[in-house]
Design an enzyme around this catalytic site. Structure first.
Site, mmCIF file in Angstrom:
data_model
loop_
_atom_site.group_PDB
_atom_site.id
_atom_site.type_symbol
_atom_site.label_atom_id
_atom_site.label_comp_id
_atom_site.label_asym_id
_atom_site.label_seq_id
_atom_site.Cartn_x
_atom_site.Cartn_y
_atom_site.Cartn_z
ATOM 1 N N HIS A 97 3.180 0.662 2.493
ATOM 2 C CA HIS A 97 4.045 -0.210 3.278
ATOM 3 C C HIS A 97 4.508 -1.425 2.480
ATOM 4 O O HIS A 97 5.533 -2.021 2.810
ATOM 5 C CB HIS A 97 3.337 -0.636 4.559
ATOM 6 C CG HIS A 97 3.275 0.457 5.571
ATOM 7 N ND1 HIS A 97 3.276 0.217 6.937
ATOM 8 C CD2 HIS A 97 3.220 1.805 5.436
ATOM 9 C CE1 HIS A 97 3.209 1.378 7.587
ATOM 10 N NE2 HIS A 97 3.179 2.349 6.691
ATOM 11 N N HIS A 259 -0.449 11.757 4.299
ATOM 12 C CA HIS A 259 -1.121 12.184 5.525
ATOM 13 C C HIS A 259 -2.243 13.184 5.263
ATOM 14 O O HIS A 259 -2.789 13.756 6.203
ATOM 15 C CB HIS A 259 -0.095 12.745 6.503
ATOM 16 C CG HIS A 259 0.826 11.702 7.049
ATOM 17 N ND1 HIS A 259 1.852 11.979 7.929
ATOM 18 C CD2 HIS A 259 0.882 10.360 6.839
ATOM 19 C CE1 HIS A 259 2.492 10.866 8.227
ATOM 20 N NE2 HIS A 259 1.920 9.864 7.575
#
EC number: 1.11.1.21
Length: 726
Positions: A97, A259
């Site tokens: 992020h 993920h």
């Protein structure tokens, strides 16, 4: 006389009794904002002007930092327990992020300055609870101090997290220097978190934005506007990742690779979450999102909404993401927080619980995960990765490196022993200097040949400016080094006047060829250097013709890139939609012309005075795109005079708008047409701050100062990408 008893009288503004007065922009919200040109100055930097971060980083024991990060990963803290006993997933998300705000349109965002520490990024909904990750890192940052920036440490923590969970990364480069105040960027028009007013027509995302909603890094994991449609979500994913400079394979690798680790958090009612860090109480000391659900952490954590764990081994690298994605059919369900997600049909509970080793769960996925199966293009890539885990690992390693280093610019800026040896096309490679550089005598001779070549001051200045002004201080791309102005796509850009450019380049190449052929001992001059030298020679002549002798600094050492070293599609993002310095405005511009000028000045890292003097000088030098006469407020084109400012500020001229959106300047007494101009020109007389700057250069005693200031600003732009000189 009685004393005043009004409770509001005399209250100290720092104890809550005072009120903030209205700022200028509260009264005039459409006023052109120049503040962006003066942010992150030495006045806000506590490190001092002599601080050299590169030298500090070179003295860092990087292996010791990495060892400390490895130890941190499994040192679970009671105040924020680690999922699965490992902080790897949290650290990967923090690094992702930090880097993931990057957008290719203007090169802004990204991990390069540690902006995740500041508002608004530190309080974006998508960054919920990453404040805890940074607090985990504080003891390490405190230990090594100035030798490693927050910007570098956050990315390094993500790399070490991957390594600690069995994944071999592609490499790591330091060199990200921290800033000390938030960057004011346009993140979208919305006034509420998760608003999506950035779309028009058939879901056309406004530029320069990349994320789909205010406060998100990428896309909504539940689907477009919360609609759990994997195929529709794939369209958002493709557009968003493209605007972050990622192709389809890199996109699949990043989503699936990221993920493979950790989980999402949606354990309960999201209304129980407290304010973000910027809105939290002072006693919370910059930590936000305090939750009233259960303990508020661990198994009770609420971050976004979905409650998903993708892999049976969430702290080890594996191919479980793809094995689960294709190994099950999926049914729509909701998390305890009420968010859309998917669970495997008729599946055994094989996925571990993050905090209770006695519990197991069925595999779960996000809507955006299923996009990798149900979008036909993503599906082909995903099946290849399913069947070829080695290809997946390599693709993820390379995509992760690109994600976390995309905004660092050329490889010459990379620091440390972990820098990969391989050079990648997205790094905009330029050959290393392989010849003896020209000396002062050579430079003088070359200047004379250039000025005798038949090329005008306007042509030489325009070409040098076109070459150098592609530089973006945001992601350190562009600039004169590489001479990519002679290559596709830059040679064909409308703003660069392709026909004139070809003529100038042909003559400069002839001079280059003649000079290089006559040298012995390996001495050469690159075309990149010669283009800049031509501009410098022209500026000197223009100043001399205006009565001021000046020497424009020139430092050789640029090299010429090849077409094979130039990613045409990637470089298209650097094409100016507007360049106020050349009075150019395309139909694709999404700002007011004067806003676009300030935006380009900020990308060039110019101050308001530098922007002012450069524009005024370029106008009288005839550097406008297309040979336009707009703003050329002089009868002495090609001479470096202060005529632009003198003629703009005189009260003898009255300006009137005309039908095409430009302006005519007519003599107040005779109504004779004297000049034509654009908003970019007139803003220097209309905007009070810019007018004050213009007045400095319009004064009777300012000609020499004007020339000296122009030369200084010109040199700054010509050398903007010379990281070897820093």
């Amino acid at each position: 006389m009685d004393a005043k008893t009004d409770d509001s009288a005399g209250k100290c503004p720092f104890t809550g009794g005072g009120r903030r007065g209205h700022r200028n922009r509260d009264w005039w919200p459409e006023q052109l904002d120049l503040d962006v040109l003066h942010r992150n100055s030495t006045l806000s930097d506590p490190m001092g002007e002599d601080f050299d971060y590169a030298e500090e980083f070179k003295s860092l024991d990087l292996n010791a930092v990495i060892q400390d990060l490895h130890a941190l990963m499994t040192d679970s803290q009671d105040w924020w327990p680690a999922d699965f006993g490992h902080y790897g997933g949290l650290m990967i998300r923090m690094a992702w992020h930090s880097a993931g705000t990057y957008r290719i349109t203007d090169g802004r965002g990204g991990a390069g300055a540690g902006q995740q520490r500041f508002a608004p990024l530190n309080s974006w909904p998508d960054n919920a609870n990453l404040d805890k990750a940074r607090r985990m890192l504080w003891p390490i940052k405190q230990k090594y101090g100035r030798k490693i920036s927050w910007a570098d440490l956050m990315i390094l923590a993500g790399n070490v997290a991957l390594e600690s969970m069995g994944f071999k990364t592609f490499g790591f480069a330091g060199g990200r220097k921290d800033v000390w105040e938030p960057e004011e960027l346009f993140w979208g028009p919305e006034g509420t978190w998760l608003g999506d007013e950035r779309y028009s027509g058939e879901r056309q995302l406004s530029e320069p934005l990349a994320a789909v909603q205010m406060g998100l890094i990428y896309v909504n994991p539940e689907g477009p506007n919360g609609n759990p449609d994997p195929v529709a979500a794939a369209k958002d994913i493709r557009e968003t990742f493209y605007r972050m400079a990622m192709n389809d394979e890199e996109t699949v690798a990043l989503i699936a690779g990221g993920h493979t680790f950790g989980k999402t958090h949606g354990a309960g009612d999201p209304s129980l979450i407290g304010p973000d860090p910027e809105g939290a109480a002072i006693e919370d000391q910059g930590l936000g999102w305090k939750s009233g659900h259960g303990t508020g952490f661990g198994a009770d954590t609420i971050t976004g909404g979905p409650e998903v764990t993708w892999s049976q081994t969430p702290t080890r690298w594996s191919n479980y993401f793809f094995e689960n994605l294709f190994g099950y059919e999926w049914e729509l369900t909701k998390s305890p927080a009420g968010a859309w997600q998917w669970k495997a049909k008729n599946a055994e509970a094989t996925v571990p619980d993050a905090h209770d080793p006695s519990k197991k769960h069925v595999p779960t996925m996000l809507t955006t995960d299923l996009s990798l199966r149900f979008d036909p293009i993503y599906e082909k890539i995903s099946r290849r990765f399913l069947e070829n885990p080695d290809q997946f690992a390599d693709a993820f390693a390379r995509a992760w490196f690109k994600l976390t280093h995309r905004d660092m610019g050329p490889k010459v800026r990379y620091l440390g022993p972990l820098v990969p040896k391989e050079t990648l096309i997205w790094q905009d490679p330029i050959p290393e200097v392989d010849h003896v550089l020209v000396d002062d005598q050579d430079i003088a001779g070359l200047k004379a040949k250039i000025l005798a070549s038949g090329l005008s001051v306007s042509e030489l200045v325009s070409t040098a400016w076109a070459s150098a002004s592609t530089f973006r201080g945001s992601d350190k791309r562009g600039g004169a080094n590489g001479a990519r102005i002679r290559l596709a796509p830059q040679k064909d850009w409308e703003v660069n006047d392709p026909a004139q450019l070809a003529k100038v380049l042909q003559r400069l190449e002839a001079i280059q060829g003649e000079f290089n052929a006559a040298q012995a001992g390996g001495k050469k001059i690159s075309l990149a250097d010669l283009i800049v030298l031509g501009g410098c020679a022209a500026v000197e002549k223009a100043a001399r013709d205006a009565g001021v002798d000046v020497k424009v600094p020139f430092t050789p050492g640029r090299m010429d890139a090849s077409q094979e070293q130039t990613d045409i599609d990637s470089f298209r993002a650097l094409e100016p939609r507007a360049d106020g310095f050349r009075n150019y405005l395309s139909g694709r511009q999404f700002m007011m012309p004067e806003e676009a000028l300030v935006d380009r000045a900020q990308l060039l890292r110019l101050t308001a005075p530098e922007m002012t003097v450069l524009l005024g000088g370029l106008r009288v030098l005839g550097a406008n795109s297309g040979g336009s006469e707009h703003g050329v407020l002089t009868k002495q084109v090609g001479k470096l005079t202060n005529d632009f400012f003198v003629n703009l500020l005189t009260m003898n001229t009255q300006w009137q708008p005309i039908a095409d959106g430009t302006y005519e300047g007519r003599d107040r007494k005779t109504n004779e047409l004297k000049w034509r101009a654009t908003r970019v020109d007139l803003i220097f007389g209309a905007h009070s701050q810019l007018r004050a700057l213009a007045e400095v250069y319009a004064c009777g005693d300012s000609q020499e100062k004007f020339v000296q200031d122009f030369v200084a600003a010109w040199t700054k732009v010509m050398n903007a990408d010379r990281f070897d000189l820093a």
